[in-house]
Enzyme design. Structure first.
Site, PDB file in Angstrom:
ATOM      1  N   CYS A   1       0.882  -1.185   0.000  1.00 50.24           N
ATOM      2  CA  CYS A   1       0.000   0.000   0.000  1.00 50.24           C
ATOM      3  C   CYS A   1       0.909   1.222   0.000  1.00 50.24           C
ATOM      4  O   CYS A   1       1.569   1.503   1.011  1.00 50.24           O
ATOM      5  CB  CYS A   1      -0.916  -0.003   1.231  1.00 50.24           C
ATOM      6  SG  CYS A   1      -2.009   1.440   1.294  1.00 50.24           S
TER       7      CYS A   1
ATOM      8  N   CYS B   1      -4.449   6.127  -4.987  1.00 48.92           N
ATOM      9  CA  CYS B   1      -3.858   4.789  -4.805  1.00 48.92           C
ATOM     10  C   CYS B   1      -2.382   4.909  -5.167  1.00 48.92           C
ATOM     11  O   CYS B   1      -2.056   5.151  -6.338  1.00 48.92           O
ATOM     12  CB  CYS B   1      -4.557   3.772  -5.700  1.00 48.92           C
ATOM     13  SG  CYS B   1      -3.867   2.095  -5.569  1.00 48.92           S
TER      14      CYS B   1
ATOM     15  N   GLY C   1      -1.137   2.108  -7.291  1.00 47.09           N
ATOM     16  CA  GLY C   1      -1.816   2.279  -8.584  1.00 47.09           C
ATOM     17  C   GLY C   1      -1.156   3.356  -9.420  1.00 47.09           C
ATOM     18  O   GLY C   1      -1.024   3.230 -10.639  1.00 47.09           O
TER      19      GLY C   1
ATOM     20  N   HIS D   1      -1.982  -5.173 -10.360  1.00 46.76           N
ATOM     21  CA  HIS D   1      -2.610  -3.993 -10.985  1.00 46.76           C
ATOM     22  C   HIS D   1      -2.890  -4.243 -12.462  1.00 46.76           C
ATOM     23  O   HIS D   1      -2.084  -4.870 -13.145  1.00 46.76           O
ATOM     24  CB  HIS D   1      -1.679  -2.778 -10.857  1.00 46.76           C
ATOM     25  CG  HIS D   1      -1.596  -2.232  -9.467  1.00 46.76           C
ATOM     26  ND1 HIS D   1      -2.434  -1.250  -8.998  1.00 46.76           N
ATOM     27  CD2 HIS D   1      -0.798  -2.581  -8.420  1.00 46.76           C
ATOM     28  CE1 HIS D   1      -2.148  -0.996  -7.725  1.00 46.76           C
ATOM     29  NE2 HIS D   1      -1.168  -1.784  -7.348  1.00 46.76           N
TER      30      HIS D   1
ATOM     31  N   GLU E   1      -9.987   0.143  -6.411  1.00 49.06           N
ATOM     32  CA  GLU E   1      -9.080  -0.705  -5.638  1.00 49.06           C
ATOM     33  C   GLU E   1      -9.687  -2.060  -5.263  1.00 49.06           C
ATOM     34  O   GLU E   1     -10.856  -2.138  -4.859  1.00 49.06           O
ATOM     35  CB  GLU E   1      -8.663   0.002  -4.330  1.00 49.06           C
ATOM     36  CG  GLU E   1      -7.626   1.073  -4.519  1.00 49.06           C
ATOM     37  CD  GLU E   1      -6.916   1.398  -3.223  1.00 49.06           C
ATOM     38  OE1 GLU E   1      -6.734   0.480  -2.387  1.00 49.06           O
ATOM     39  OE2 GLU E   1      -6.557   2.570  -3.029  1.00 49.06           O
TER      40      GLU E   1
HETATM   41  N1  LIG Z   1      -6.304  -2.210  -2.497  1.00 47.90           N
HETATM   42  C1  LIG Z   1      -4.887  -2.597  -2.613  1.00 47.90           C
HETATM   43  C2  LIG Z   1      -4.134  -2.282  -1.297  1.00 47.90           C
HETATM   44  C3  LIG Z   1      -4.037  -0.780  -1.012  1.00 47.90           C
HETATM   45  C4  LIG Z   1      -3.324  -0.040  -2.111  1.00 47.90           C
HETATM   46  C5  LIG Z   1      -3.483   1.480  -2.134  1.00 47.90           C
HETATM   47  N2  LIG Z   1      -4.293   2.057  -1.084  1.00 47.90           N
HETATM   48  C6  LIG Z   1      -2.135   2.169  -2.260  1.00 47.90           C
HETATM   49  O1  LIG Z   1      -1.995   3.326  -1.829  1.00 47.90           O
HETATM   50  O2  LIG Z   1      -1.216   1.544  -2.872  1.00 47.90           O
HETATM   51  C7  LIG Z   1      -4.787  -4.106  -2.918  1.00 47.90           C
HETATM   52  O3  LIG Z   1      -5.742  -4.832  -2.606  1.00 47.90           O
HETATM   53  O4  LIG Z   1      -3.746  -4.516  -3.447  1.00 47.90           O
END
Ligand SMILES: N[C@H](CCC[C@H](N)C(=O)O)C(=O)O
Length: 279
Positions: free
Chosen positions: A75, A219, A222, A161, A210
């Site tokens: 994250c 994100c 992301g 991703h 997400e």
């Molecule tokens: N939802 C993402 C985790 C949080 C990523 C995001 N909040 C960031 O800032 O990278 C997943 O399931 O891989």
């Protein structure tokens, strides 16, 4: 039992941060969902747990849980808040912090202007990490979704991703396509879905649906995935301003086999305590 927490965010991607160094915390999916619930709990996109180091030479371990209770590998926005948290809480006085995660080790740097810089590790296109690429790691892949043929890139930053190029993120079908792609059978571990509008060689606009949450205001991983995908497609240079609904991140990548760097803010909103059932 009373559980102390700190509410933080990175460009509106918000977190409940728990100090697992000075308090004993037994987390399960049900408790995560309660903490993340915006009506019956505190409310957040992810819960971040700060733990003592597990690997020699590291300063902490970092566990990340999506609002749906699933534990994940990475994250980016959370990593910046992690660095701010351990400094503010007096858990660390260092400007450089080495943290192990489920995806490996990341290096966090606290910088003067309240920004945090993160070495997010080396992006990978290995089918073992991103099974979608099993049919050879081409730059883009066609995928039938809801009767449309989408052309998307896919990669792993520890977490999976997919990135889709769109003309205008304001009209991109995020709410329609996001959930369909997130749980598409070609992504057995599900996937985070980025909708990227290229503005110039050094600027993109991005919205992210997400995994385990839905669309967030930002994100971090992301943004890294979008910048890497755009560079591999020859649309972006090595340093990109990624503008998300919650604000801008700076992403830098020097190419294959090199790590991705992310710089951006991390804010504390409030601290509190929540009553939870005893173990
Ligand atoms: N939802 C993402 C985790 C949080 C990523 C995001 N909040 C960031 O800032 O990278 C997943 O399931 O891989």
């Amino acid at each position: 039992m009373r559980l102390r927490f700190t509410k933080m965010h990175g460009l509106g991607n918000d977190f409940v941060v728990l100090d697992g160094v000075r308090q004993r915390i037994a987390l399960d999916a049900a408790l995560i969902r309660r903490l993340a619930d915006r009506r019956f709990g505190i409310g957040c996109d992810q819960v971040l747990l700060v733990e003592p180091p597990r690997l020699p030479g590291t300063d902490f371990h970092y566990r990340i849980f999506n609002a749906n209770g699933s534990e994940v590998e990475q994250c980016g926005n959370g990593a910046r808040c992690f660095a701010r948290f351990v400094r503010d809480q007096g858990l660390s006085t260092q400007d450089e912090i080495l943290v192990s995660t489920a995806a490996g080790v990341i290096r966090l740097y606290l910088e003067e202007d309240d920004q945090v810089r993160v070495n997010m590790g080396i992006p990978t296109f290995e089918p073992a990490k991103i099974p979608f690429l099993a049919d050879a790691p081409a730059l883009t892949h066609a995928l039938e979704v809801a009767g449309q043929t989408l052309h998307l890139s896919a990669l792993s930053l520890g977490n999976p991703h997919a990135v889709i190029l769109v003309e205008d993120i304001d009209t991109a079908p995020v709410a329609e396509l996001g959930p369909l792609l997130e749980r598409h059978p070609r992504f057995p571990k599900r996937v985070n879905v980025g909708f990227m509008q290229v503005i110039s060689l050094d600027a993109v606009r991005l919205r992210v649906y997400e995994r385990g949450v839905g669309e967030t205001l930002a994100c971090g991983s992301g943004a890294c995935a979008a910048a890497v995908s755009g560079q591999r497609l020859g649309l972006l240079g090595p340093s990109v301003r990624v503008s998300l609904p919650g604000g801008d991140l700076r992403i830098e990548w020097q190419g294959e086999g090199r790590p991705v760097w992310m710089s951006g803010p991390a804010e504390r909103v409030f601290v509190g305590e929540i009553e939870i059932a005893e173990e």
